[in-house]
Design an enzyme around this catalytic site. Structure first.
Site, PDB file in Angstrom:
ATOM      1  N   CYS A  77      15.908  -0.282 -21.736  1.00 42.55           N
ATOM      2  CA  CYS A  77      16.818  -1.327 -20.931  1.00 42.55           C
ATOM      3  C   CYS A  77      18.087  -1.756 -21.791  1.00 42.55           C
ATOM      4  CB  CYS A  77      16.047  -2.673 -20.822  1.00 42.55           C
ATOM      5  SG  CYS A  77      15.414  -3.350 -22.278  1.00 42.55           S
TER       6      CYS A  77
ATOM      7  N   ASN B 173      14.482  -5.511 -12.231  1.00 45.06           N
ATOM      8  CA  ASN B 173      14.994  -6.769 -11.628  1.00 45.06           C
ATOM      9  C   ASN B 173      14.355  -7.327 -10.405  1.00 45.06           C
ATOM     10  OD1 ASN B 173      16.964  -6.147 -13.656  1.00 45.06           O
ATOM     11  ND2 ASN B 173      18.342  -7.844 -13.122  1.00 45.06           N
TER      12      ASN B 173
ATOM     13  N   LYS C 286      -1.630  -6.636 -18.176  1.00 44.13           N
ATOM     14  CA  LYS C 286      -1.559  -5.423 -17.249  1.00 44.13           C
ATOM     15  C   LYS C 286      -0.395  -4.273 -17.617  1.00 44.13           C
ATOM     16  CE  LYS C 286       0.739  -4.359 -13.765  1.00 44.13           C
ATOM     17  NZ  LYS C 286       0.470  -2.857 -13.902  1.00 44.13           N
TER      18      LYS C 286
ATOM     19  N   GLU D 175      12.432 -10.145 -18.866  1.00 46.74           N
ATOM     20  CA  GLU D 175      13.247  -9.303 -19.685  1.00 46.74           C
ATOM     21  C   GLU D 175      13.497  -8.098 -18.712  1.00 46.74           C
ATOM     22  OE1 GLU D 175      15.226  -6.643 -21.496  1.00 46.74           O
ATOM     23  OE2 GLU D 175      13.194  -6.229 -22.236  1.00 46.74           O
TER      24      GLU D 175
ATOM     25  N   GLU E 120      21.809   0.211 -12.644  1.00 46.67           N
ATOM     26  CA  GLU E 120      20.977   0.507 -13.996  1.00 46.67           C
ATOM     27  C   GLU E 120      20.362   2.090 -13.423  1.00 46.67           C
ATOM     28  OE1 GLU E 120      17.175  -1.255 -15.038  1.00 46.67           O
ATOM     29  OE2 GLU E 120      17.838  -1.091 -17.071  1.00 46.67           O
TER      30      GLU E 120
ATOM     31  N   VAL F  16      11.316  -6.753  -9.221  1.00 43.99           N
ATOM     32  CA  VAL F  16      10.005  -7.072  -9.523  1.00 43.99           C
ATOM     33  C   VAL F  16       9.979  -8.483 -10.400  1.00 43.99           C
ATOM     34  CG1 VAL F  16       7.778  -6.583 -10.643  1.00 43.99           C
ATOM     35  CG2 VAL F  16       9.062  -4.728  -9.168  1.00 43.99           C
ATOM     36  N   GLY F  17      10.867  -8.467 -11.315  1.00 47.91           N
ATOM     37  CA  GLY F  17      10.941  -9.683 -12.268  1.00 47.91           C
ATOM     38  C   GLY F  17      11.295 -10.866 -11.550  1.00 47.91           C
TER      39      GLY F  17
ATOM     40  N   GLY G 119      10.587  -5.268 -16.920  1.00 45.01           N
ATOM     41  CA  GLY G 119      10.665  -4.365 -15.892  1.00 45.01           C
ATOM     42  C   GLY G 119      11.961  -4.355 -15.257  1.00 45.01           C
TER      43      GLY G 119
HETATM   44  N1  LIG Z   1      13.945  -3.278 -18.631  1.00 45.09           N
HETATM   45  C1  LIG Z   1      13.057  -2.569 -18.702  1.00 45.09           C
HETATM   46  O1  LIG Z   1      12.572  -2.119 -19.518  1.00 45.09           O
HETATM   47  C2  LIG Z   1      12.526  -1.752 -17.626  1.00 45.09           C
HETATM   48  C3  LIG Z   1      13.186  -1.305 -16.470  1.00 45.09           C
HETATM   49  N2  LIG Z   1      12.635  -0.576 -15.582  1.00 45.09           N
HETATM   50  C4  LIG Z   1      13.545  -0.403 -14.260  1.00 45.09           C
HETATM   51  O2  LIG Z   1      12.739  -0.270 -13.038  1.00 45.09           O
HETATM   52  C5  LIG Z   1      12.911   0.713 -12.425  1.00 45.09           C
HETATM   53  C6  LIG Z   1      11.493   0.984 -11.793  1.00 45.09           C
HETATM   54  O3  LIG Z   1      10.634   1.262 -12.626  1.00 45.09           O
HETATM   55  P1  LIG Z   1       8.986   0.547 -12.278  1.00 45.09           P
HETATM   56  O4  LIG Z   1       8.220   1.240 -13.421  1.00 45.09           O
HETATM   57  O5  LIG Z   1       8.848   0.956 -10.778  1.00 45.09           O
HETATM   58  O6  LIG Z   1       9.163  -0.764 -12.883  1.00 45.09           O
HETATM   59  P2  LIG Z   1       8.476  -2.014 -12.210  1.00 45.09           P
HETATM   60  O7  LIG Z   1       9.324  -3.347 -12.499  1.00 45.09           O
HETATM   61  O8  LIG Z   1       8.300  -1.733 -11.074  1.00 45.09           O
HETATM   62  O9  LIG Z   1       7.331  -2.332 -13.345  1.00 45.09           O
HETATM   63  C7  LIG Z   1       7.172  -2.998 -14.373  1.00 45.09           C
HETATM   64  C8  LIG Z   1       5.918  -3.607 -14.496  1.00 45.09           C
HETATM   65  O10 LIG Z   1       5.601  -4.499 -13.340  1.00 45.09           O
HETATM   66  C9  LIG Z   1       4.445  -4.266 -12.541  1.00 45.09           C
HETATM   67  N3  LIG Z   1       4.607  -4.663 -11.212  1.00 45.09           N
HETATM   68  C10 LIG Z   1       5.155  -3.859 -10.039  1.00 45.09           C
HETATM   69  N4  LIG Z   1       5.279  -4.505  -8.921  1.00 45.09           N
HETATM   70  C11 LIG Z   1       4.836  -5.537  -9.136  1.00 45.09           C
HETATM   71  C12 LIG Z   1       4.597  -6.989  -8.469  1.00 45.09           C
HETATM   72  N5  LIG Z   1       5.071  -7.081  -7.172  1.00 45.09           N
HETATM   73  N6  LIG Z   1       4.401  -7.927  -9.318  1.00 45.09           N
HETATM   74  C13 LIG Z   1       4.000  -7.863 -10.531  1.00 45.09           C
HETATM   75  N7  LIG Z   1       4.138  -7.030 -11.167  1.00 45.09           N
HETATM   76  C14 LIG Z   1       4.402  -5.804 -10.686  1.00 45.09           C
HETATM   77  C15 LIG Z   1       4.405  -2.720 -12.842  1.00 45.09           C
HETATM   78  O11 LIG Z   1       2.871  -2.249 -12.444  1.00 45.09           O
HETATM   79  C16 LIG Z   1       4.472  -2.667 -14.303  1.00 45.09           C
HETATM   80  O12 LIG Z   1       3.463  -3.095 -15.123  1.00 45.09           O
HETATM   81  C17 LIG Z   1      13.622   1.784 -13.547  1.00 45.09           C
HETATM   82  O13 LIG Z   1      14.129   2.722 -12.749  1.00 45.09           O
HETATM   83  C18 LIG Z   1      14.504   0.782 -14.280  1.00 45.09           C
HETATM   84  O14 LIG Z   1      15.679   0.577 -13.546  1.00 45.09           O
HETATM   85  C19 LIG Z   1      11.418  -0.100 -15.628  1.00 45.09           C
HETATM   86  C20 LIG Z   1      10.741  -0.021 -16.719  1.00 45.09           C
HETATM   87  C21 LIG Z   1      11.151  -0.958 -17.889  1.00 45.09           C
HETATM   88  O1  LIG Z   2      15.731  -0.560 -27.750  1.00 42.87           O
HETATM   89  C1  LIG Z   2      14.754  -1.059 -27.874  1.00 42.87           C
HETATM   90  O2  LIG Z   2      14.158  -0.869 -28.803  1.00 42.87           O
HETATM   91  C2  LIG Z   2      13.782  -1.906 -26.889  1.00 42.87           C
HETATM   92  C3  LIG Z   2      14.412  -1.742 -25.537  1.00 42.87           C
HETATM   93  C4  LIG Z   2      13.568  -2.377 -24.487  1.00 42.87           C
HETATM   94  O3  LIG Z   2      13.125  -3.419 -24.570  1.00 42.87           O
HETATM   95  C5  LIG Z   2      13.274  -1.830 -23.125  1.00 42.87           C
HETATM   96  O4  LIG Z   2      13.749  -0.745 -22.950  1.00 42.87           O
HETATM   97  O5  LIG Z   2      12.743  -2.525 -22.439  1.00 42.87           O
END
Ligand SMILES: NC(=O)C1=CN([C@@H]2O[C@H](COP(=O)(O)OP(=O)(O)OC[C@H]3O[C@@H](n4cnc5c(N)ncnc54)[C@H](O)[C@@H]3O)[C@@H](O)[C@H]2O)C=CC1
Ligand SMILES: O=C(O)CCC(=O)C(=O)O
Length: 486
Positions: A287, A233, A178, A253, A388, A235-236, A231
């Protein structure tokens, strides 16, 4: 997938399949919100059921292939991804805004990840362990989990799903992916590479839809044996809890609030360059992005001057335009988050030295742009130093000693990545030992993950598991201990 109109379908059981809802969501270009890049499925539970059934039907025949046979398919997908880097890179830039060189680089990185894991199909999976019974042979082997759900974000639309799917597949799992809806057209181009490589029907499937329906559906579906997520925290944690509740394996992650420490003996030029590259590339949406810049007082003013002068020079613009250093935020809600943190920073008494504004060039007026910001006089308890932000915002924090620097660097709920600039061997050893982060880097920026090394965080940055490199086998397989007696 209709290439012309970019009307995207789900990919289930080896076929492109329209969503059963008949509904699609727009994927918008963040550099120009009037441009709809694609229409992507708004899938429902019934689509997910079909994907789970396809992945389940494929799982035994897929597992029974040899590692070399599975690897050959991964090599083919890698070649296709690399050959299509221009098309995929351009689509990634149009969907989420990172610059074209970064987007193409990420696509090539995806190919390298696939090749690395293709080779894994030929490597050892267990150990022979002496038994207390002289006649017996005892050894470990590894078996796939079964059906694996991959939930991925929009910030690395190719690298992150590929570093999850490639190991899942090589170790014999089937996959339901997804992607984030924001980057689902790019995802479909990646999926097309798997299709064209000749993966058997059902081995890898893609369902596009909202997180609350499809993401949550994957996390709680009894037919999905493992869930890997990157994604936020919030949602994770929900994904982890849903998987735990039904006894499935999960891997999360999540966020970071990554510090760079600039010691008194640092090469300030290099440290400033690395702070900018680590903190502001991809518009700070990594991240592993640097966000806290902890500088010892001896060099604070000199470093700040260099940093601010360089940040002021960065060119904000459409990632497809040559010369653009930094694209827009990936979507409107991300822009709103960034602007609200810039407001909070000012309210809490930090001093905005540069940037933090919507640019006023008319050609940027329809995009989710913000100029890269540097705050001065940031205190560790301010929101901009704690949360973050996921945007182009750097916070300068002054400390009196390296000891204090490490204490401030560790004063966070996150523990993903950290770096230090110093030439003193004592400093760097102390940092390596005392820093609470999964990735510690010396004289190198906080971002920059190598595919052959374990990647993951401490504290709330991950579920304490590691991805990539040899570490991936720990999540995507279960150990089976075998005891054989004549
Ligand atoms: N660690 C990382 O690489 C990332 C961190 N983020 C953080 O998250 C914040 C919000 O970004 P979003 O796109 O809204 O992240 P998100 O955590 O909502 O989305 C990540 C993934 O989870 C899915 N998702 C959303 N709600 C869900 C649920 N209830 N159950 C299962 N899967 C679900 C989304 O459709 C997407 O595929 C950002 O501002 C950032 O702080 C966002 C993207 C990547
Ligand atoms: O720094 C990178 O290349 C990967 C970073 C990463 O995993 C993320 O932003 O979700």
């Amino acid at each position: 997938m209709n290439e012309q109109a970019r009307i995207i379908d789900n990919y289930i059981d080896g076929e492109w399949t329209a969503p059963l809802s008949g509904k699609r969501l727009p994927s918008i270009n963040p550099a120009n919100k009037r441009e709809v890049v694609g229409e992507v499925p708004d899938s429902i539970d019934a689509d997910l059921e079909n994907a789970v059934a396809a992945a389940e039907a494929a799982r035994v025949p897929w597992r029974k292939l040899t590692g070399a046979q599975r690897g050959a398919l991964l090599f083919k997908a890698a070649d296709l991804l690399e050959a299509r880097q221009e098309e995929i890179g351009r689509m990634m830039t149009r969907e989420m805004g990172k610059t074209l060189p970064e987007a193409k680089g990420e696509t090539v990185r995806g190919a390298a990840i696939l090749r690395y894991y293709a080779g894994e199909g030929m490597r050892k999976v267990g150990d022979v362990i002496p038994s207390t019974d002289a006649e017996a042979l005892m050894f470990t082997t590894r078996v796939p989990l079964g059906v694996v759900g991959v939930i991925s974000p929009w910030n690395f639309p190719v690298a992150i799903p590929v570093w999850k799917m490639a190991p899942a597949l090589i170790y014999g799992n089937t996959v339901i992916w997804k992607p984030a809806t924001e980057t689902a057209v790019t995802a479909a181009l990646v999926m097309q590479c798997f299709h064209d490589a000749g993966f058997p029907a059902g081995a890898v499937n893609m369902i596009v839809g909202s997180g609350s329906v499809i993401g949550s559906g994957i996390a709680s579906h009894n037919g999905v044996h493992g869930v890997t997520f990157t994604g936020s925290n919030a949602v994770g944690k929900r994904v982890g809890q849903a998987a735990l509740a039904r006894g499935a394996k999960y891997q999360l992650e999540m966020g970071g609030k990554n510090p760079v420490i600039v010691a008194a003996d640092a090469d300030l030029e290099l440290a400033a360059e690395a702070t900018i590259s680590g903190g502001l590339r991809s518009t700070g949406q990594k991240c592993t992005a640097t966000s806290r810049v902890i500088v010892v007082s001896d060099v604070y003013e000199a470093f700040r001057e260099k940093l601010v002068a360089k940040v002021a020079e960065l060119r904000v613009g459409d990632g497809l335009q040559e010369g653009t250093w930094l694209g827009p935020c990936a979507n409107e809600s991300q822009l709103n988050t960034v602007m609200s943190y810039i407001g909070k920073g000012k309210e809490e008494g930090a001093r905005l030295l540069v940037g933090g504004e919507r640019p006023n060039q008319p050609e940027l007026s329809n995009g989710f742009y913000v100029t890269p910001a540097v705050f001065d006089d940031v205190k560790p308890d301010m929101a901009i130093a704690k949360d973050e932000i996921f945007g182009p915002v750097l916070s300068l924090i002054r400390v009196d000693s390296l000891e204090e620097a490490i204490q401030v660097a560790n004063d966070t709920e996150y523990g993903l990545s950290a770096s230090i600039y110093t030439r003193n061997i004592g400093n760097l050893l102390t940092f390596v030992q005392d820093m609470e982060a999964g990735l510690v880097r010396v004289n190198a920026e906080t971002a920059g993950v190598e595919l052959q090394a374990p990647f993951g965080g401490m504290k709330q940055s991950s579920s304490h598991s590691r991805e990539q490199g040899q570490a991936a086998i720990e999540f995507f397989t279960s150990i089976k201990t075998v005891f054989i007696k004549p």
